[in-house]
Enzyme design. Structure first.
Site, PDB file in Angstrom:
ATOM      1  N   SER A  55       0.823  -1.207   0.000  1.00  0.00           N
ATOM      2  CA  SER A  55       0.000   0.000   0.000  1.00  0.00           C
ATOM      3  C   SER A  55       0.853   1.251   0.000  1.00  0.00           C
ATOM      4  CB  SER A  55      -0.908   0.050   1.245  1.00  0.00           C
ATOM      5  OG  SER A  55      -1.806  -1.020   1.282  1.00  0.00           O
ATOM      6  N   CYS A  56       0.295   2.293  -0.580  1.00  0.00           N
ATOM      7  CA  CYS A  56       0.750   3.653  -0.330  1.00  0.00           C
ATOM      8  C   CYS A  56      -0.525   4.470  -0.155  1.00  0.00           C
ATOM      9  CB  CYS A  56       1.642   4.160  -1.449  1.00  0.00           C
ATOM     10  SG  CYS A  56       0.873   4.218  -3.081  1.00  0.00           S
ATOM     11  N   LYS A  57      -0.490   5.736  -0.429  1.00  0.00           N
ATOM     12  CA  LYS A  57      -1.675   6.566  -0.186  1.00  0.00           C
ATOM     13  C   LYS A  57      -2.878   6.066  -0.974  1.00  0.00           C
ATOM     14  CE  LYS A  57      -3.226  11.384  -0.355  1.00  0.00           C
ATOM     15  NZ  LYS A  57      -2.815  12.777  -0.640  1.00  0.00           N
TER      16      LYS A  57
END
Length: 846
Positions: free
Chosen positions: A767-769
């Site tokens: 995940s990232c933003k």
């Protein structure tokens, strides 16, 4: 040589003009408009063994010239197919191949495509045939496209698939065929909707539980109103959200990144996809690798002005240290059962006691004994019910909570203001609240019931002449015997043969029994009411205001949806792996979350949300069930249980289910062991490390490292013969050292954690933003590292493969569907702060 493609009456003509495939402008436009059109290995020198794999689209090229209608520029997927250039060259008469287009799920036909071989001037037909091994690889890949991925289980979990196919060279000059597949999943909406339904049912049930408690003292009635108002608020919000999700899920199974702040979509994971890679080499059939990608689970609607969940919960618990005692749902259920038993047994005991007095007037020994036997039986059942340790512990907790809240005031939702804490639950005070609580007091209460019954039994025996008395007691001694129930060895009263005398002897004993039962009922009811109220308070008011509870539920929903998708794919891929199946029921499944969030600004709040959401997954368990049919809707997972004890049931077709170990067939629970590792890599993380605070990242990584080591230790103890376990110790030691080194942007932490996860058959999640840009850099790097480490991808082709996947691979399709642009959202200046291996090739960002 040229290639002529005709579909639906329209045609295009492509030319291969040299050693490296150089498409003309028409092909370049097609690749932009139809990203699924992919040519394997643009670096190859053998253009005749290319595998074409594309999805034809209705674009401006498939519209007659001069068509300026509004629909001319719209796209519509027709389908996909694949073929080998070798097959096309071998085709003499006619010099073309006719193929059927398939829909994206590979099930139905969507038309036909004709590919013709055109002779370019100056090009000879006498060409050396390609290596037979390459042809075999193409056939193998083609088979997997149409067979393996079309199983009912895969069609139920994955949808809207986008594929890219590459060919890369190994160190021994052989070829790897690599299929990259990006898929949406209906679980993006299915799991959140089921969770919302479960939460609604749970809160409706909790409201009814506290309503059924009857009359309470003012403080406790105020607390009941608080719980009811809290639950009703959540029920209303969740019902509204569920209605909106029902509407949206009918037409989509994907939440784009630009909708992450939508109020009605907070339970839906952002940009959830399955990123899968199949690798086929000359020595083996296809090997699959999976990563679940999704935007970091966080509540973007409430935003992060006051931080994320971790900070909000710490602040709430700090301000409400002594506000509640926590009881589990099982304890609450026991309390309800005890209240029900007491409510049923008390009138039976009182009624039989009255009947005993009435029968004593008849002086019928047989009848008197029958009534006494019934009274004894019901009283013993009553004592067995109330002497539960839960009652004793709850009475102690009531006293302790009173002592902690004896001052101050609290305003309830019904308008009541409690000034001096609480004195009682019902209409009577709980004894000994002003002094030190005697933990043995409750034991004396229920023992008094037993002793009072014994006195009645002894008296009846004497009235019936079953016990000889050496001497008669004086009236004063008789009064002492009936009032002192702590001794069963009192002298007998003076007996008389008259019926009035029998009743006179029994009456004070019956009155005493009723008083003792009444006291026990009052204390047990207070204790169980306290348990039920606190069990209702803990997951509602105890978790903070409704907004915090909503936030926690929505963040958990996003993380749960991703884990369910990953687990199902891992299970499907391991159905023939006996060692993996034993691991599931004996140890559980590891879920390793990789996060690329920074610890600066809003992303620090996102990480705080994600930390709590991932931790809450430890209360989730999976179980495997037999599917009713092989229809997609019957192969979707179902949720049962309540918050803090959710069980996800994963159905399998009959044949697959019967092949499982007996433990799994018997619905053995498969526990989830979640860990989260975060390394920020962007320019905001540079600011955090130089001028801010990155302690949150360090704490998260250290805690997860300890949990990961605990899981691996358990796995070694339970399955010492499992493959790859020998190297785990070195990897865990290296991971520990990397975390303690506190090196800036130490992405080695993520690499080692991912290696450990794959060695123990865990679920990988990244995940990232919003899972578009930084996530794309991570998963493409991981794919190329897997090709190099496990499939001997040539080191000199490593960078080429990495750039190819980032420039032409599935992750750009993900960017396109999220923001409508085929460019990663990076600037040249931003990329200067990124680790080198996380930088995209020129032309793919902007």
């Amino acid at each position: 040589m040229g290639v002529d493609i005709r579909a639906k009456g329209w045609w295009m003509h492509f030319i291969n003009g040299g050693r490296k495939l150089e498409p003309d402008s028409v092909l370049e436009d097609l690749c932009l408009l139809s990203p699924q059109f992919q040519l394997i290995d643009e670096e190859t020198t053998d253009r005749r063994s290319f595998l074409f794999f594309w999805v034809m689209e209705c674009t401006k090229y498939f519209c007659p010239s001069g068509d300026n209608s509004s629909s001319a520029g719209q796209r519509s997927f027709l389908g996909f197919t694949s073929f080998s250039i070798r097959d096309l060259l071998k085709s003499k008469e006619p010099p073309h191949i006719c193929m059927s287009l398939r829909t994206m799920d590979g099930v139905n036909e969507a038309g036909e495509v004709t590919v013709s071989r055109l002779q370019v001037e100056g090009e000879s037909d006498s060409k050396t045939p390609p290596d037979p091994k390459c042809h075999a690889l193409c056939d193998s890949l083609h088979s997997s496209l149409h067979d393996r991925e079309n199983s009912p289980m895969m069609r139920a979990v994955l949808c809207a698939q986008v594929c890219k196919v590459y060919r890369f060279q190994t160190e021994d000059q052989r070829w790897l065929l690599v299929r990259e597949q990006l898929s949406e999943t209906p679980l993006s909406f299915s799991v959140p909707k089921q969770l919302l339904s479960a939460l609604i049912r749970e809160h409706v049930s909790r409201v009814q539980e506290v309503k059924d408690l009857g009359d309470l003292s003012p403080h406790w009635d105020g607390l009941r109103h608080d719980v009811i108002d809290h639950c009703n608020h959540l029920i209303g919000c969740y019902q509204e959200t569920l209605v909106e999700l029902d509407k949206l899920s009918a037409s989509s199974c994907f939440k784009p990144s630009n909708s992450k702040s939508d109020r009605h979509l907070q339970f839906v994971p952002t940009n959830l996809h399955s990123q899968r890679m199949e690798v086929t080499d000359p020595d083996s059939t296809g090997v699959w690798y999976e990563v679940i990608t999704f935007g970091a689970p966080a509540d973007h609607h409430q935003a992060f002005k006051h931080g994320g969940l971790k900070r909000l919960l710490i602040k709430h618990h700090t301000n409400h240290t002594h506000s509640s005692v926590s009881y589990s749902q099982d304890e609450s259920s026991r309390a309800q059962e005890l209240l029900s038993s007491v409510a049923q047994l008390q009138p039976l005991v009182f009624g039989l006691a009255e009947e005993l007095l009435s029968v004593s007037l008849e002086m019928n020994a047989t009848r008197l004994q029958q009534v006494l036997d019934g009274l004894t039986e019901q009283t013993e059942l009553f004592v067995h019910a109330v002497k539960d340790e839960l009652v004793k512990n709850s009475l102690s907790a009531i006293h302790n909570q009173y002592a902690a809240n004896c001052t101050g005031s609290h305003a309830h939702s019904n308008g009541l203001v409690c000034e001096e804490g609480w004195r009682s639950l019902g209409q009577q005070e709980v004894a000994r609240q002003d002094g030190e609580y005697d933990e043995e007091e409750w034991d004396r209460v229920w023992v008094n019931v037993t002793k009072s019954l014994s006195c009645i039994v002894v008296m009846v025996d004497r009235l019936l002449g079953r016990e000889e008395r050496p001497q008669e007691l004086t009236p004063s001694e008789q009064q002492e015997a009936t009032s002192d129930l702590n001794s069963q060895n009192t002298a007998s009263p003076s007996l008389s043969s008259s019926s009035a005398a029998w009743q006179e002897h029994l009456l004070p004993l019956v009155v005493t029994l009723r008083d003792c039962v009444r006291e026990a009922v009052g204390k047990a009811r207070d204790a169980m009411t306290f348990v039920i109220l606190q069990a209702a308070v803990a997951p509602t008011l105890g978790q903070g205001p409704a907004l915090i509870v909503q936030r926690r539920h929505s963040v958990f929903s996003q993380a749960l949806s991703a884990v369910v998708c990953g687990f199902m794919l891992k299970l499907y891929g391991g159905l023939e792996d006996a060692e993996f199946l034993r691991q599931l029921h004996s140890v559980g499944i590891l879920a390793q979350f990789e996060s690329l969030l920074s610890t600066f600004g809003d992303e620090a709040g996102m990480l705080e949300d994600m930390e709590v959401g991932v931790t809450d997954l430890s209360e989730v368990a999976f179980t495997v069930t037999e599917a009713r049919t092989e229809e997609p809707e019957d192969l979707l997972p179902t949720l049962s249980g309540t918050w803090g004890g959710l069980v996800v049931e994963v159905p399998l077709p009959l044949e697959n289910f019967r092949s499982l170990p007996q433990e799994l067939q018997n619905k053995s629970l498969i526990r989830v062991h979640p860990v989260l590792f975060n390394i920020g890599i962007n320019q905001q993380q540079s600011l955090a490390e130089r001028f801010g605070d990155s302690s949150l990242q360090g704490r998260v990584n250290r805690q997860s490292c300890e949990r990961l080591k605990a899981y691996c230790t358990t796995l070694r103890d339970v399955q010492p013969g499992m493959a790859h376990l020998q190297s785990l110790s070195d990897l865990l030691l290296s991971l520990d050292r990397s975390i303690e080194a506190r090196k800036r942007k130490n992405v080695k932490v993520l690499w080692i954690a991912a290696m450990v996860c794959r060695q123990v058959n865990g679920v990988r999640l990244t995940s990232c933003k919003s899972a578009k840009d930084r996530t794309a850099m991570s998963v493409t790097l991981e794919q190329c590292v897997l090709l190099r480490e496990r499939h001997t991808l040539s080191q000199q082709h490593f960078s080429t493969a990495l750039d190819c996947m980032r420039r032409d691979g599935c992750r750009l399709e993900n960017v396109q569907k999220n923001v409508g642009s085929r460019k990663f959202a990076f600037s040249s200046i931003q990329l200067l702060t990124f680790p080198k291996l996380y930088r995209p090739p020129d032309g793919s960002y902007g």
